[in-house]
Design a protein around this motif. Structure first.
Motif, mmCIF file in Angstrom:
data_model
loop_
_atom_site.group_PDB
_atom_site.id
_atom_site.type_symbol
_atom_site.label_atom_id
_atom_site.label_comp_id
_atom_site.label_asym_id
_atom_site.label_seq_id
_atom_site.Cartn_x
_atom_site.Cartn_y
_atom_site.Cartn_z
ATOM 1 N N MET A 265 0.824 -1.202 0.000
ATOM 2 C CA MET A 265 0.000 0.000 0.000
ATOM 3 C C MET A 265 0.855 1.249 0.000
ATOM 4 S SD MET A 265 -3.174 -0.636 2.547
ATOM 5 C CE MET A 265 -3.866 0.966 2.764
ATOM 6 N N LEU A 266 1.868 1.239 0.868
ATOM 7 C CA LEU A 266 2.706 2.435 0.989
ATOM 8 C C LEU A 266 3.448 2.685 -0.317
ATOM 9 C CD1 LEU A 266 3.276 4.523 3.162
ATOM 10 C CD2 LEU A 266 5.327 3.265 3.746
ATOM 11 N N LEU A 267 3.954 1.604 -0.922
ATOM 12 C CA LEU A 267 4.656 1.754 -2.191
ATOM 13 C C LEU A 267 3.683 2.263 -3.263
ATOM 14 C CD1 LEU A 267 7.443 1.321 -3.488
ATOM 15 C CD2 LEU A 267 6.606 -0.853 -4.338
ATOM 16 N N GLY A 268 2.456 1.722 -3.254
ATOM 17 C CA GLY A 268 1.443 2.178 -4.206
ATOM 18 C C GLY A 268 1.126 3.650 -3.995
ATOM 19 N N ALA A 269 0.967 4.038 -2.733
ATOM 20 C CA ALA A 269 0.651 5.434 -2.430
ATOM 21 C C ALA A 269 1.756 6.351 -2.953
ATOM 22 C CB ALA A 269 0.479 5.613 -0.918
ATOM 23 N N MET A 270 3.023 5.918 -2.740
ATOM 24 C CA MET A 270 4.160 6.732 -3.182
ATOM 25 C C MET A 270 4.229 6.766 -4.706
ATOM 26 S SD MET A 270 7.369 6.903 -4.442
ATOM 27 C CE MET A 270 7.756 5.154 -4.542
ATOM 28 N N ALA A 271 4.123 5.580 -5.340
ATOM 29 C CA ALA A 271 4.247 5.512 -6.798
ATOM 30 C C ALA A 271 3.143 6.332 -7.454
ATOM 31 C CB ALA A 271 4.185 4.056 -7.263
ATOM 32 N N GLY A 272 1.922 6.203 -6.941
ATOM 33 C CA GLY A 272 0.811 6.956 -7.499
ATOM 34 C C GLY A 272 1.030 8.449 -7.351
ATOM 35 N N PHE A 273 1.434 8.837 -6.169
ATOM 36 C CA PHE A 273 1.635 10.260 -5.884
ATOM 37 C C PHE A 273 2.726 10.848 -6.770
ATOM 38 C CE2 PHE A 273 3.218 13.814 -3.356
ATOM 39 C CZ PHE A 273 2.039 14.430 -2.970
ATOM 40 N N SER A 274 3.876 10.149 -6.832
ATOM 41 C CA SER A 274 5.000 10.740 -7.568
ATOM 42 C C SER A 274 4.745 10.710 -9.075
ATOM 43 C CB SER A 274 6.310 10.042 -7.218
ATOM 44 O OG SER A 274 6.291 8.736 -7.700
ATOM 45 N N SER B 286 1.784 10.864 -10.535
ATOM 46 C CA SER B 286 0.802 11.918 -10.794
ATOM 47 C C SER B 286 1.491 13.277 -10.826
ATOM 48 C CB SER B 286 -0.274 11.885 -9.723
ATOM 49 O OG SER B 286 -1.170 12.947 -9.869
ATOM 50 N N LEU B 287 2.476 13.427 -9.948
ATOM 51 C CA LEU B 287 3.206 14.696 -9.867
ATOM 52 C C LEU B 287 4.027 14.933 -11.135
ATOM 53 C CD1 LEU B 287 3.826 16.976 -7.781
ATOM 54 C CD2 LEU B 287 5.860 15.691 -7.193
ATOM 55 N N SER B 288 4.737 13.863 -11.588
ATOM 56 C CA SER B 288 5.662 14.078 -12.696
ATOM 57 C C SER B 288 4.947 14.094 -14.047
ATOM 58 C CB SER B 288 6.762 13.016 -12.686
ATOM 59 O OG SER B 288 6.188 11.740 -12.714
ATOM 60 N N THR B 289 3.803 13.390 -14.164
ATOM 61 C CA THR B 289 3.115 13.371 -15.457
ATOM 62 C C THR B 289 1.941 14.337 -15.490
ATOM 63 O OG1 THR B 289 1.605 11.633 -14.755
ATOM 64 C CG2 THR B 289 3.657 10.926 -15.785
ATOM 65 N N ASP B 290 1.605 14.888 -14.325
ATOM 66 C CA ASP B 290 0.475 15.801 -14.230
ATOM 67 C C ASP B 290 -0.830 15.109 -14.602
ATOM 68 O OD1 ASP B 290 -0.032 18.285 -13.269
ATOM 69 O OD2 ASP B 290 -0.236 19.201 -15.253
ATOM 70 N N ASN B 291 -0.882 13.809 -14.362
ATOM 71 C CA ASN B 291 -2.081 13.050 -14.718
ATOM 72 C C ASN B 291 -2.359 12.028 -13.607
ATOM 73 O OD1 ASN B 291 -3.967 11.252 -15.733
ATOM 74 N ND2 ASN B 291 -3.205 11.448 -17.832
ATOM 75 N N ALA B 292 -3.467 12.226 -12.902
ATOM 76 C CA ALA B 292 -3.775 11.350 -11.765
ATOM 77 C C ALA B 292 -4.053 9.917 -12.211
ATOM 78 C CB ALA B 292 -4.962 11.900 -10.995
ATOM 79 N N TRP B 293 -4.595 9.755 -13.426
ATOM 80 C CA TRP B 293 -4.909 8.400 -13.895
ATOM 81 C C TRP B 293 -3.647 7.594 -14.113
ATOM 82 C CZ3 TRP B 293 -9.610 6.403 -13.578
ATOM 83 C CH2 TRP B 293 -10.682 7.295 -13.447
ATOM 84 N N LEU B 294 -2.618 8.247 -14.672
ATOM 85 C CA LEU B 294 -1.344 7.553 -14.829
ATOM 86 C C LEU B 294 -0.774 7.198 -13.457
ATOM 87 C CD1 LEU B 294 0.457 9.428 -17.750
ATOM 88 C CD2 LEU B 294 -0.481 7.110 -17.728
ATOM 89 N N GLY B 295 -0.978 8.085 -12.507
ATOM 90 C CA GLY B 295 -0.543 7.814 -11.132
ATOM 91 C C GLY B 295 -1.221 6.568 -10.593
ATOM 92 N N LEU B 296 -2.533 6.484 -10.828
ATOM 93 C CA LEU B 296 -3.301 5.325 -10.365
ATOM 94 C C LEU B 296 -2.740 4.044 -10.969
ATOM 95 C CD1 LEU B 296 -5.903 4.976 -8.637
ATOM 96 C CD2 LEU B 296 -7.111 4.660 -10.784
ATOM 97 N N LEU B 297 -2.451 4.120 -12.281
ATOM 98 C CA LEU B 297 -1.912 2.958 -12.980
ATOM 99 C C LEU B 297 -0.555 2.566 -12.378
ATOM 100 C CD1 LEU B 297 -2.575 1.176 -15.475
ATOM 101 C CD2 LEU B 297 -1.001 2.627 -16.755
ATOM 102 N N ALA B 298 0.282 3.556 -12.138
ATOM 103 C CA ALA B 298 1.608 3.286 -11.569
ATOM 104 C C ALA B 298 1.478 2.626 -10.204
ATOM 105 C CB ALA B 298 2.400 4.584 -11.455
ATOM 106 N N ALA B 299 0.518 3.092 -9.414
ATOM 107 C CA ALA B 299 0.320 2.528 -8.080
ATOM 108 C C ALA B 299 -0.056 1.058 -8.174
ATOM 109 C CB ALA B 299 -0.765 3.309 -7.349
ATOM 110 N N ILE B 300 -0.964 0.759 -9.106
ATOM 111 C CA ILE B 300 -1.421 -0.627 -9.267
ATOM 112 C C ILE B 300 -0.253 -1.518 -9.680
ATOM 113 C CG2 ILE B 300 -2.906 -2.107 -10.668
ATOM 114 C CD1 ILE B 300 -4.924 0.219 -10.723
#
Lengths: 388, 321
Positions: free
Chosen positions: B41-50, B52-66
């Motif tokens: 979970m923590l890794l997902g939270a971090m991957a999603g957050f970062s 989303s930050l670098s691509t400016d797209n929350a959906w890509l963040g979600l995908l990265a987290a998964i």
């Protein structure tokens, strides 16, 4: 996919060579360091510089080695706590909470206080030891009882109780015994301090002036001065505890029962062993050891009860126990290595590095266990397989 | 102390437990206990957050987290399925590993504000009195997805053919093997699914429910609560969803106790001394323990149990389950 060879696993029928468990542990640590180095390189660090820094910050001089030992002290006791429970396949993940409650219970002796400030140090320390162990044992009793009576999974309960213990501690240090609103209690009186090496410095220095053979020997190994060294008597608690745990597990009838229940609970039940009682008792012993670590930390290092007295000792203890293959004496050695990791980890950046290294080490250790159970052989593939 | 607000918050935070809990149900139903939920979970939270930050797209963040959660879980799969290592210890080390990776790579993310998942009202349904404001107003899209996710997971496990295979692998792998199922492959797959859902749960925190990166405080033990929830839910996705929502609501309700000066006509002790809130903060953890005690008693009574092969490695060609 056709490899030029196939890997086969053959179950070991003969006894494992004596050197193999130790070799896999050491190998795991080395591989873990290499893997962490690669990760560090990826994020743009300098693995070799970090390694050099790690060595200098931990084993580089007597003073830093003393710091390493100070961190190793609680780890020895917490590692033993985990080892005892794991021997019976009881997954006590709650050493962290038992550590805090042990520290809390020991602190009660001087905070309430149970003793007058003029009580001799030996008496105060003795009462604090008993209280610390009792506190930890109570915190171990709860999950032990729930496990034995209601079959409640002890992993979750011990873990949840960690959070409860830390919050419990916080209440008292923020509220009742807060010193001027800070999240710590006032410092203990000196009679509740565990003796440190520094305390003997004066005595020792006058002794050194004699120019005796001992003095020459000490200076030849670079130990001219011991003032300023933080090592305290708690390390002796750890060593005594290791001997006691070894005796219980390897020499006593009870230890035999613990191992039997751990290895084969069904057979143990047929043999008429009282599993319920043993579950509760082992959890209490485990908790008491972790509580002792908490007591040693507040009396030997911080000299007061405060927030964050443990940087996760309880969790590191799990790895220590596992890396030591649940052997009490190996626990001491592994604890020293991890003590070094904590000392260096305080200054290492980024901050999760020490935790990452711990995770990789533990992973490598459990993966390498397969070598103990199986012989792995590379077999040349036969050319006829091509037909398939 | 407003019931609507408490239930609304309960659904939001409950969604975190819902995803993580159902993910763990998939893994455990296949016979693999994965205690590394917190780390994934923590890794997902971090991957999603970062991301989303670098691509400016929350959906890509979600995908990265998964993906991050899924990949990390494969380490657990390899060690427990192929190397037959102890699943408890492996899961623990997964928590260390995930936490360590998340902290190392998440260094310097605190205080940043990437785009988060969209929140919106559901038209028409939102205007129903009481039900609307609680269920259909101003929720993150992930909460709405959660509404569908639990019944679908239940249907998949209990009513479809692949779901039957999943249960077979977790209950009696040797029989599943005889049926021609690939026990190892299926176990890897469901461990991976569990990891993906744990990563999603992490992103649900950092990109939706309480956006932000607060190092290891981001998850603050919710992964472990999810593991406990699975036992309480007796490996049933619907019960897990219900338990998650209930837990979320209780948690919020308890925090709200601090607000009013008067409570049930008496002076509120929490209002006078805020330090009593330490005891309030204990309640989620104590509730988890209580839920486990009640859950285990019910399980014993009804003879409900964990999947029979849970935690037992399967070795082809050897006598076993």
């Amino acid at each position: 996919m056709n490899l030029p060879f196939t890997i086969t696993f053959e179950k070991r029928v003969e006894d494992i060579p004596k050197w193999l468990p130790a070799a896999t542990s050491i190998g795991s640590v080395i591989i873990a360091f290499i893997v962490s180095g690669i990760i560090l390189k990826i994020i743009g660090g300098e693995p070799l510089l970090v390694l050099k820094f790690f060595y200098e910050a931990t084993f580089g001089s007597w003073a830093t080695f003393s710091d390493t030992m100070v961190k190793a002290t609680p780890l020895i006791m917490v590692g033993l706590a985990c080892a005892v429970a794991f021997k019976m396949q009881l997954w006590n993940i709650g050493a962290e909470g038992q550590f805090y409650i042990g520290a809390f219970a020991a602190s009660l002796v001087v905070l309430v206080p149970f003793v007058s400030p003029e009580t001799p140090r030996v008496v105060v320390i003795a009462i604090m030891i008993i209280m610390g162990m009792l506190g930890g044992a109570i915190w171990g009793f709860i999950p032990g009882y729930l496990k034995a009576r209601y079959h409640v999974n002890e992993i979750i309960t011990t873990l949840m109780l960690n959070y409860v213990a830390i919050l419990w501690n916080n209440f008292w240090i923020f509220d009742k015994w807060s010193e001027g609103g800070f999240q710590m209690t006032p410092a203990f009186e000196k009679n509740a301090w565990l003796p440190r090496v520094t305390d003997y410095a004066r005595e020792y220095n006058t002794f050194m002036e004699g120019g005796s053979g001992l003095a020459n020997f000490m200076s030849s190994i670079g130990l001219e001065r011991i003032s300023g060294m933080t090592l305290h008597v708690g390390v002796a608690f750890g060593i005594v505890a290791a001997v006691v745990v070894w005796w219980i597990l390897d020499r006593s009838r009870w230890g035999y029962e613990i191992k039997l229940i751990g290895d084969n609970p069904k057979a143990a039940r047929y043999a008429g062993l009282n599993i319920t009682r043993n579950v509760v008792l082992v959890m209490m012993v485990s908790g008491a050891l972790a509580g002792l670590a908490g007591m040693s930390e507040v009396t030997g290092v911080v000299h007061r009860l405060q927030e964050r007295i443990s940087p996760g000792y309880g969790f590191t203890g799990i790895i220590v126990a596992w890396l030591a293959k649940l052997n009490p004496f190996a626990v001491i050695i592994v604890a020293i290595l991890f003590g070094g990791l904590i000392v260096a980890g305080r200054e290492l950046q980024p901050s999760g590095l020490a935790q990452l290294l711990q995770g990789i080490i533990l992973f490598m250790v459990i993966s390498s266990d397969v070598l103990l159970r199986y012989k792995i052989k590379l077999v040349r593939a036969q050319t006829t397989v091509e037909a398939a | 102390m407003n019931l609507e607000i408490i239930l609304h918050a309960g659904l939001a935070t409950g969604t975190i437990l819902l995803f993580a809990g159902i993910g763990e149900i998939f893994a455990e139903r296949a016979g693999i206990l994965n205690l590394g939920v917190e780390g994934m979970m923590l890794l997902g939270a971090m991957a999603g957050f970062s991301t989303s930050l670098s691509t400016d797209n929350a959906w890509l963040g979600l995908l990265a987290a998964i993906i991050a959660g899924g990949i990390l879980s494969l380490a657990h799969g390899l060690v427990t399925i192929h190397f037959q290592a102890d699943q408890v210890v492996s899961g623990l080390s997964l928590t260390f590993l995930g936490t360590g990776l998340a902290l190392v790579f998440g260094n310097g993310l605190t205080g940043q504000t990437p785009p988060t998942m969209p929140s919106f009202d559901i038209p028409l349904l939102a205007s129903i009195p009481f039900v609307g404001p609680v269920f259909f107003q101003d929720h993150s899209i992930l909460v709405y997805i959660g509404y569908f996710f639990a019944p679908l997971a239940w249907y998949y496990i209990n009513r479809t053919r692949p779901g039957m295979h999943l249960r077979a692998v977790g209950e009696k792998p040797s029989a599943a093997d005889t049926m021609g199922l690939n026990v190892y492959g299926l176990r890897y797959f469901y461990v991976f699914v569990g990891g993906c859902l744990a990563g999603l749960a992490g992103a649900t925190i950092s990109l939706a429910v309480s956006p932000g990166w607060y190092s290891d405080l981001t998850t603050s033990g919710q992964g472990w609560i999810a593991v406990g929830l699975v036992i309480f839910a007796q490996w049933d996705p619907l019960r897990a969803a219900l338990g998650g929502y209930l837990f979320g609501a209780l948690r919020r309700g308890i925090l709200d106790l601090q607000g009013p000066a008067l409570l049930f006509g008496m002076t509120n002790p929490l209002y006078i001394n805020s330090n009593f809130s330490f005891f309030l903060k204990m309640t989620p953890y104590i509730l988890t323990i209580l839920a486990l005690v009640l859950g285990s008693r019910a399980a014993i009574k009804k003879r409900l149990g964990a999947p029979a092969a849970l935690g037992v490695p399967y070795i082809r060609g050897e006598r076993g389950l």
